[in-house]
Design an enzyme around this catalytic site. Structure first.
Site, PDB file in Angstrom:
ATOM      1  N   ARG A  49       0.844  -1.209   0.000  1.00 33.14           N
ATOM      2  CA  ARG A  49       0.000   0.000   0.000  1.00 33.14           C
ATOM      3  C   ARG A  49       0.877   1.256   0.000  1.00 33.14           C
ATOM      4  O   ARG A  49       0.577   2.243  -0.658  1.00 33.14           O
ATOM      5  CB  ARG A  49      -0.944   0.015   1.218  1.00 33.14           C
ATOM      6  CG  ARG A  49      -1.687   1.327   1.339  1.00 33.14           C
ATOM      7  CD  ARG A  49      -2.862   1.353   2.310  1.00 33.14           C
ATOM      8  NE  ARG A  49      -2.786   0.477   3.438  1.00 33.14           N
ATOM      9  CZ  ARG A  49      -1.999   0.664   4.513  1.00 33.14           C
ATOM     10  NH1 ARG A  49      -1.219   1.720   4.602  1.00 33.14           N
ATOM     11  NH2 ARG A  49      -1.999  -0.205   5.494  1.00 33.14           N
ATOM     12  N   TYR A 102     -17.641  16.556 -14.925  1.00 31.14           N
ATOM     13  CA  TYR A 102     -18.011  15.157 -14.777  1.00 31.14           C
ATOM     14  C   TYR A 102     -18.969  14.992 -13.574  1.00 31.14           C
ATOM     15  O   TYR A 102     -18.693  15.495 -12.475  1.00 31.14           O
ATOM     16  CB  TYR A 102     -16.737  14.331 -14.608  1.00 31.14           C
ATOM     17  CG  TYR A 102     -17.012  12.914 -14.191  1.00 31.14           C
ATOM     18  CD1 TYR A 102     -17.819  12.089 -14.965  1.00 31.14           C
ATOM     19  CD2 TYR A 102     -16.491  12.407 -13.012  1.00 31.14           C
ATOM     20  CE1 TYR A 102     -18.100  10.795 -14.571  1.00 31.14           C
ATOM     21  CE2 TYR A 102     -16.759  11.113 -12.614  1.00 31.14           C
ATOM     22  CZ  TYR A 102     -17.570  10.310 -13.401  1.00 31.14           C
ATOM     23  OH  TYR A 102     -17.839   9.044 -13.004  1.00 31.14           O
ATOM     24  N   ASP A 174      -8.529  18.754 -14.274  1.00 27.05           N
ATOM     25  CA  ASP A 174      -8.816  17.368 -14.643  1.00 27.05           C
ATOM     26  C   ASP A 174      -8.557  17.280 -16.147  1.00 27.05           C
ATOM     27  O   ASP A 174      -9.330  17.778 -16.952  1.00 27.05           O
ATOM     28  CB  ASP A 174     -10.273  17.040 -14.287  1.00 27.05           C
ATOM     29  CG  ASP A 174     -10.653  15.603 -14.642  1.00 27.05           C
ATOM     30  OD1 ASP A 174      -9.957  15.002 -15.484  1.00 27.05           O
ATOM     31  OD2 ASP A 174     -11.647  15.103 -14.087  1.00 27.05           O
ATOM     32  N   LYS A 199      -9.461   6.193 -18.784  1.00 22.94           N
ATOM     33  CA  LYS A 199      -9.853   6.687 -20.110  1.00 22.94           C
ATOM     34  C   LYS A 199      -8.686   6.597 -21.099  1.00 22.94           C
ATOM     35  O   LYS A 199      -8.230   5.515 -21.388  1.00 22.94           O
ATOM     36  CB  LYS A 199     -10.423   8.098 -19.959  1.00 22.94           C
ATOM     37  CG  LYS A 199     -11.447   8.240 -18.816  1.00 22.94           C
ATOM     38  CD  LYS A 199     -12.654   7.387 -19.100  1.00 22.94           C
ATOM     39  CE  LYS A 199     -13.793   7.429 -18.102  1.00 22.94           C
ATOM     40  NZ  LYS A 199     -13.599   7.592 -16.699  1.00 22.94           N
TER      41      LYS A 199
HETATM   42  C1  LIG Z   1     -13.431  13.795 -16.678  1.00 27.19           C
HETATM   43  C2  LIG Z   1     -13.499  12.685 -15.673  1.00 27.19           C
HETATM   44  N1  LIG Z   1     -12.882  12.818 -14.510  1.00 27.19           N
HETATM   45  C3  LIG Z   1     -12.912  11.838 -13.562  1.00 27.19           C
HETATM   46  C4  LIG Z   1     -13.616  10.679 -13.785  1.00 27.19           C
HETATM   47  C5  LIG Z   1     -13.656   9.616 -12.707  1.00 27.19           C
HETATM   48  O1  LIG Z   1     -12.798   8.574 -13.042  1.00 27.19           O
HETATM   49  P1  LIG Z   1     -13.019   7.032 -12.615  1.00 27.19           P
HETATM   50  O2  LIG Z   1     -14.246   6.546 -13.294  1.00 27.19           O
HETATM   51  O3  LIG Z   1     -11.749   6.380 -13.064  1.00 27.19           O
HETATM   52  O4  LIG Z   1     -13.158   7.037 -11.122  1.00 27.19           O
HETATM   53  C6  LIG Z   1     -14.276  10.480 -14.989  1.00 27.19           C
HETATM   54  C7  LIG Z   1     -15.041   9.235 -15.240  1.00 27.19           C
HETATM   55  O5  LIG Z   1     -15.827   9.124 -16.138  1.00 27.19           O
HETATM   56  C8  LIG Z   1     -14.228  11.518 -15.963  1.00 27.19           C
HETATM   57  O6  LIG Z   1     -14.865  11.409 -17.141  1.00 27.19           O
END
Ligand SMILES: Cc1ncc(COP(=O)(O)O)c(C=O)c1O
Length: 384
Positions: A49, A102, A174, A199
């Site tokens: 961890r 998101y 992000d 992604k």
């Molecule tokens: C722009 C964006 N940020 C964060 C996330 C969250 O990521 P995760 O699904 O890997 O937890 C997503 C998920 O769809 C996303 O599209």
């Protein structure tokens, strides 16, 4: 070294002296490590961890791709976000976030952090003056996605980071939609970059992951401490999968961008579509900013069906190649209706105000043959 070389080699230099010369980083499954002296970790590893050699290889690669001094890997994008918020915020603080972002990030801010006395204010980040007026005394963190999700609004990362700093706040981008191949927020002045590596970075829709990249040592220490303290780390196997995907990021992104650009122009010509939101189109309100700020326009686009919400649902059901699915950034093309899927947790009144209606469709362009993708869209639009 250039991006493609770093994507393949960073974090994975073969070790012929102490290891076996593996060209690909081995998957170190051990959860614990023996030592020769009590309290002295073997080459820095005592418990997985806290640190794991496969994760270290991934973190080194991620930092290198983003041009950051430090990289930290997490079990998912939201695990990365949670750890970040835990590290940077305290009771009474305020987060200033872009108003269309998101849905999961919004849910974490509004439904979870609020319970710990942390408030969130939403603002249109394409309007810097309006943004300035939204700062509160206790605004500690500014959160943006550019392009935003699902309305594809492009924010001026340099200007907004400057505004954040004027107010003593940390700016976080992000960068999931663009990937480190297309956009470099740290170079534009942001303090921290976050990714859902689920992604584009992993790229094959087969592993969840998250990452935080930054160059500030003090901020890194805080987040690194909580990565171990909260424990939302990826498994060694997941670290390996994300790393394997990252090696082809540059090749995939080029095709994602080409396909998305073709599809955006194609859809813009169709009478069944009322408008297309893609930063690469001249019709996009922030097209010039997008051209200046990033090295490409990405693989994501949104568009609105001219007909009814029922038509939009019929259209996505009729598609054969595009999977009707949440998520994005994989090699396969995906399609979804944000109001019913990724953004269903956003209150309806808020969705309506932002323009996230049932006719809005979000598309993640995969890397298939463009003619097959167009044919599929065409057959699904027939008679609409
Ligand atoms: C722009 C964006 N940020 C964060 C996330 C969250 O990521 P995760 O699904 O890997 O937890 C997503 C998920 O769809 C996303 O599209």
């Amino acid at each position: 070294m250039k991006f493609a070389t770093r994507a393949i080699h960073s974090g994975e230099e073969p070790d012929c002296r102490n290891g076996f010369g593996d060209v690909v980083s081995p998957i170190h499954m051990s959860t614990t490590y023996a030592s020769t002296e009590p309290g002295r970790a073997t080459r820095g590893y005592d418990y997985t961890r806290t640190a794991n050699p496969t994760r270290t290889a991934l973190e080194t690669k991620l930092a290198s791709l983003e041009g950051a001094k430090h990289g930290l890997a997490f079990a998912s994008g939201l695990a990365a976000e949670t750890t970040l918020f835990l590290s940077l915020l305290k009771r009474g603080d305020n987060v200033l976030a872009a108003e269309d972002l998101y849905g999961g990030t919004r849910r974490l801010l509004v439904n979870v952090l609020s319970g710990f006395g942390i408030s969130t204010t939403f603002a249109d980040f394409t309007d810097p003056d309006a943004l300035r007026s939204k700062f509160r005394k206790k605004t500690a963190l500014l959160w943006m996605e550019s392009p935003s999700n699902p309305l594809m609004k492009v924010s001026d990362i340099r200007l907004i980071s400057e505004i954040a700093h004027e107010h003593g706040a940390i700016s976080v981008v992000d960068n999931t939609f663009m990937s480190p191949f297309l956009q470099h927020p740290l170079k534009l002045g942001a303090d921290i970059v976050l990714h859902s590596t689920t992604k584009y970075i992993a790229g094959h829709s087969d592993v969840l992951g998250g990452a935080v990249m930054l160059s500030d040592d003090a901020l890194f220490e805080r987040i690194h401490f909580n990565q171990n303290a909260a424990g939302a780390v990826p498994s060694p196997f997941d670290s390996f999968l994300v790393m394997r995907g990252a090696k082809t990021l540059h090749l995939r992104m080029q095709r994602h961008c080409e396909n998305a650009a073709e599809l955006a122009s194609f859809l813009e010509e169709r009478k069944e579509i009322s408008h297309v939101l893609y930063p690469g189109l001249e019709s996009h309100p922030q097209h010039r900013l997008a051209s200046r700020q990033a090295d490409g326009f990405g693989g994501m686009l949104s568009f609105e069906i001219s007909g009814s919400e029922a038509d939009a649902r019929k259209f996505v059901r009729r598609l054969k190649l595009f999977a009707l699915a949440e998520s994005l950034g994989g090699v396969e093309s995906l399609i979804e209706i944000p109001a019913l899927m990724t953004h269903a947790s956003v209150p309806e009144s808020e969705r309506r105000r932002l323009g996230i209606n049932g006719r809005l469709i979000r598309l993640s362009a995969g890397i298939e043959d463009i003619d097959d993708l167009k044919d599929d869209l065409l057959q699904a639009l027939k008679g609409m």
